[in-house]
Design an enzyme around this catalytic site. Structure first.
Site, PDB file in Angstrom:
ATOM      1  N   GLU A 153       0.868  -1.168   0.000  1.00 18.57           N
ATOM      2  CA  GLU A 153       0.000   0.000   0.000  1.00 18.57           C
ATOM      3  C   GLU A 153       0.914   1.229   0.000  1.00 18.57           C
ATOM      4  OE1 GLU A 153      -2.861   0.156   3.189  1.00 18.57           O
ATOM      5  OE2 GLU A 153      -3.653   2.062   2.436  1.00 18.57           O
TER       6      GLU A 153
ATOM      7  N   LYS B 259       4.477  -0.023  10.214  1.00 20.91           N
ATOM      8  CA  LYS B 259       4.549   1.237   9.461  1.00 20.91           C
ATOM      9  C   LYS B 259       4.044   2.409  10.294  1.00 20.91           C
ATOM     10  CE  LYS B 259       3.094  -0.144   5.024  1.00 20.91           C
ATOM     11  NZ  LYS B 259       2.219   0.100   3.874  1.00 20.91           N
TER      12      LYS B 259
ATOM     13  N   ARG C 190       5.212 -13.164   9.371  1.00 22.69           N
ATOM     14  CA  ARG C 190       5.853 -11.855   9.266  1.00 22.69           C
ATOM     15  C   ARG C 190       7.289 -11.956   9.761  1.00 22.69           C
ATOM     16  NH1 ARG C 190       2.224  -7.665   8.861  1.00 22.69           N
ATOM     17  NH2 ARG C 190       3.701  -6.048   9.411  1.00 22.69           N
TER      18      ARG C 190
HETATM   19  P1  ATP Z   1      -0.253  -1.886   6.809  1.00 19.48           P
HETATM   20  O1  ATP Z   1      -0.356  -2.097   8.278  1.00 19.48           O
HETATM   21  O2  ATP Z   1      -0.151  -0.461   6.404  1.00 19.48           O
HETATM   22  O3  ATP Z   1      -1.157  -2.730   5.973  1.00 19.48           O
HETATM   23  P2  ATP Z   1       1.781  -3.652   5.928  1.00 19.48           P
HETATM   24  O4  ATP Z   1       3.047  -3.799   6.687  1.00 19.48           O
HETATM   25  O5  ATP Z   1       0.847  -4.775   5.803  1.00 19.48           O
HETATM   26  O6  ATP Z   1       1.170  -2.391   6.549  1.00 19.48           O
HETATM   27  P3  ATP Z   1       1.681  -3.405   3.057  1.00 19.48           P
HETATM   28  O7  ATP Z   1       2.141  -2.277   2.226  1.00 19.48           O
HETATM   29  O8  ATP Z   1       0.259  -3.765   3.011  1.00 19.48           O
HETATM   30  O9  ATP Z   1       2.130  -3.061   4.523  1.00 19.48           O
HETATM   31  O10 ATP Z   1       2.590  -4.661   2.790  1.00 19.48           O
HETATM   32  C1  ATP Z   1       2.881  -5.164   1.522  1.00 19.48           C
HETATM   33  C2  ATP Z   1       3.235  -6.615   1.627  1.00 19.48           C
HETATM   34  O11 ATP Z   1       4.331  -6.820   2.509  1.00 19.48           O
HETATM   35  C3  ATP Z   1       2.086  -7.431   2.183  1.00 19.48           C
HETATM   36  O12 ATP Z   1       1.973  -8.630   1.411  1.00 19.48           O
HETATM   37  C4  ATP Z   1       2.500  -7.734   3.587  1.00 19.48           C
HETATM   38  O13 ATP Z   1       1.940  -8.949   4.003  1.00 19.48           O
HETATM   39  C5  ATP Z   1       4.016  -7.788   3.466  1.00 19.48           C
HETATM   40  N1  ATP Z   1       4.660  -7.454   4.756  1.00 19.48           N
HETATM   41  C6  ATP Z   1       4.468  -6.342   5.484  1.00 19.48           C
HETATM   42  N2  ATP Z   1       5.174  -6.395   6.639  1.00 19.48           N
HETATM   43  C7  ATP Z   1       5.827  -7.580   6.645  1.00 19.48           C
HETATM   44  C8  ATP Z   1       6.715  -8.231   7.561  1.00 19.48           C
HETATM   45  N3  ATP Z   1       7.074  -7.676   8.719  1.00 19.48           N
HETATM   46  N4  ATP Z   1       7.191  -9.442   7.218  1.00 19.48           N
HETATM   47  C9  ATP Z   1       6.853 -10.009   6.050  1.00 19.48           C
HETATM   48  N5  ATP Z   1       6.024  -9.461   5.153  1.00 19.48           N
HETATM   49  C10 ATP Z   1       5.512  -8.255   5.428  1.00 19.48           C
END
Ligand code: ATP
Ligand code: MG
Length: 567
Positions: free
Chosen positions: A37, A273, A263
């Site tokens: 996002e 974030k 994660r």
């Molecule tokens: P938000 O809380 O804003 O949704 P997010 O960390 O999920 O934050 P996204 O931009 O939606 O952010 O993430 C993009 C991709 O990265 C998604 O597929 C998410 O699952 C993955 N991702 C985000 N944080 C992690 C993490 N700590 N470890 C592994 N994958 C991650």
């Protein structure tokens, strides 16, 4: 499609792909996507997802798209989207296509009309709070909305008027008609569309209704032809909904499947974030690219090579269980890369004058300068050598001299001979000069002319080798040393607020450092190892500012040795 070092990413997901290929599912096609996002900067957690998404595609000869999940006009913007493109490129990956969920707003809308027409979606005029209460809770069934069974034609008419902007924000929503008594809360008539008058950074003011994550995600996968759609574990219970939507639509390709992995969490680090944004907003760090931040921009400024991040992610793989990795494991990969790449240089962080009493002078009274040849990187012959000026007045670390040497102190002390790296063996005399506070400011020594390049011709044993710079030739520099941003392994574990655990001493800035002149001519941005001090990265903006990337000692090897004694 990518730089090496990603093979190995994906474990159980790779098994699933292999099985699909064996069974002819998707006709052997493999297509993934990375769906950020654009509401913040990418961090080390995203690097794991990127490595898994691109890695699986690469391994099986498929493609990986970058898809911006831009369904929330209030929080997203182009600056974030640009930074994401940039960071992915820096990390070494090239998306097959750059797509946006907003590219599919028309298709998503048409599919929503199809569900209404099929009696599988309805417009609900209740407010968000009421809908939330009616959803019930785990173990307590939900309650049907009074609008649930309204005629399809009525829902269709209202939905069209929602789109046309006839109703204020929040007046009504479109919901899927699934099962208010489902055990899985996600299936209790989830919201598909909300009315929201936000200015979208791409579609501008064209839309006043926006799809929810769940309605946009699987359908975007389907439009693009994604086969294996990976996300993090918290979406596991969304999978039945992902499948439900796709099961009820006419799809252009085979139906994609969602896989969930854990994660990435690291000790001494946060990867939320929202929390990272808070650090920036409250001025706890200098910005998103502060070298202490776990953002890709921060790690890059800190001097982490992209390959080290890829190798770390590939080595931890993907799994189904949440766990926190030691940050030392990431640093271990950084050290492996930098040991190969970094040019060896000499820098003195806290200088002490060292005068060589028997150093020769020229006929005109100036001190002789001897340019000694030192290897740029003993790990890589191709990096060649450089000439380092040696003369009668040098600077060494204050720590490398003691007037009274404690036991086991083998560095310089009156009467002791040490090696000055690449130059000569010197023996300290009794002549020590102190300032008014009693602080040693200058020490004297004599050198042995027969020991050029630091070689002891008679094989006499020298216990320590010190780094040094020539006072007349050295350049001024500022050096930032870092501790972890968070003092505790699990930030916020004690109080619930990770910011309580910020280490107030996470950055120590040293001014008045002295570095050897070769640094002036080094390739911009080149990583260096300051001998005995660690790996350092020149700041991309401020000349002669160096960030310590990592120290030299491999803490990870030590942690492992402790965990597996005798291994
Ligand atoms: P938000 O809380 O804003 O949704 P997010 O960390 O999920 O934050 P996204 O931009 O939606 O952010 O993430 C993009 C991709 O990265 C998604 O597929 C998410 O699952 C993955 N991702 C985000 N944080 C992690 C993490 N700590 N470890 C592994 N994958 C991650
Ligand atoms: Mg997300």
């Amino acid at each position: 499609m990518t730089i090496g070092g990603t093979v190995g990413a994906g474990d159980f997901i790779a098994d699933a792909v292999r099985q699909d290929n064996a069974e002819g599912t998707f006709s052997g096609r493999v297509q993934t996507r990375f769906p950020p996002e654009p509401n913040g900067y990418l961090h080390i957690g995203h690097a794991k997802a990127i490595t898994a998404d691109f890695g699986i595609a690469e391994r099986f000869g498929g493609i990986c798209n970058l898809r911006f999940d831009d369904t929330n006009p209030d929080t997203e913007d182009d600056e974030f989207a640009q930074s994401i493109l940039d960071d992915i490129a820096w990390l070494g990956f090239t998306p097959a296509n750059v797509c946006h969920a907003s590219d599919y707003f028309d298709q998503l809308y048409l599919w929503a009309e199809d569900l209404i027409t099929a009696g599988l979606a309805y417009v609900d005029e209740q407010d968000a709070a009421t809908i939330s209460v009616q959803r019930g809770a785990f173990g307590r069934p939900g309650v049907d909305s009074p609008y649930r069974d309204r005629p399809k034609g009525e829902s269709l008419d209202l939905f069209r008027r929602m789109k046309a902007g006839e109703f204020p924000d929040g007046a009504m929503v479109l919901r899927a008609k699934i099962d208010m008594r489902a055990d899985n809360m996600q299936l209790r008539d989830p919201v598909m569309y909300r009315i929201r008058r936000g200015h979208h950074f791409r579609t501008k003011d064209q839309w006043v209704i926006y799809p929810t994550y769940d309605w946009a995600h699987g359908q975007s996968d389907a439009v693009e032809g994604v086969t294996h759609s990976m996300c993090t574990l918290e979406f596991e219970d969304h999978r039945p909904l992902y499948d439900w939507y796709l099961n009820h639509l006419e799809l252009p390709f085979d139906q994609p499947r969602q896989y969930e992995f854990a994660r990435l969490e690291l000790t001494h680090t946060i990867t939320s974030k929202r929390r990272l944004a808070q650090l920036v907003a409250e001025g706890r760090v200098d910005g998103w690219d502060d070298p202490r931040m776990p953002t890709l921009r921060g790690l890059r400024r800190r001097g982490y090579p992209a390959a080290a991040i890829r190798n770390f992610c590939a080595s931890i793989g993907v799994s189904k269980t949440n766990s926190r990795h030691a940050i030392e494991e990431l640093e271990h990969h950084v050290r492996i890369e930098l040991n190969r790449l970094a040019l060896r240089r000499m820098a003195v962080l806290r200088p002490l004058r060292l005068v060589i009493d028997n150093w020769p002078v020229n006929p005109d009274g100036t001190a002789v300068v001897d340019w000694v040849e030192v290897a740029n990187n003993p790990e890589n012959q191709d990096d060649g050598v450089r000439q380092v000026p040696f003369s009668g007045v040098l600077l060494i670390e204050q720590d490398d001299f003691r007037e009274e040497a404690p036991p086991k102190y083998y560095r310089l002390t009156p009467g002791r001979e040490v090696r000055l790296r690449g130059a000569y063996l010197v023996t300290a005399t009794d002549q020590i000069i102190k300032d008014q506070a009693g602080q040693v400011v200058e020490v004297h020594a004599v050198y042995d002319p027969a020991t050029r390049f630091g070689r002891a011709p008679d094989g006499r044993r020298i216990k320590s080798t010190l780094h040094w710079v020539s006072a007349a030739h050295a350049l001024d520099a500022t050096v930032n040393l870092y501790n972890h941003l968070f003092a505790t392994e699990v930030p916020g574990q004690a109080t619930g607020d990770p910011l309580d655990d910020l280490d107030p001493k996470s950055r120590e800035q040293l001014t008045g450092c002295k570095v050897e002149p070769a640094l002036k001519d080094d390739r911009p941005g080149a990583a260096v190892q300051f001998e005995r001090l660690g790996y350092f990265a020149p700041d991309p903006d401020k000349p002669m500012l160096f960030h310590r990337t990592v120290g030299l000692r491999d803490e990870w090897a030590k942690l492992q040795a402790r965990a597996n004694p005798g291994a």
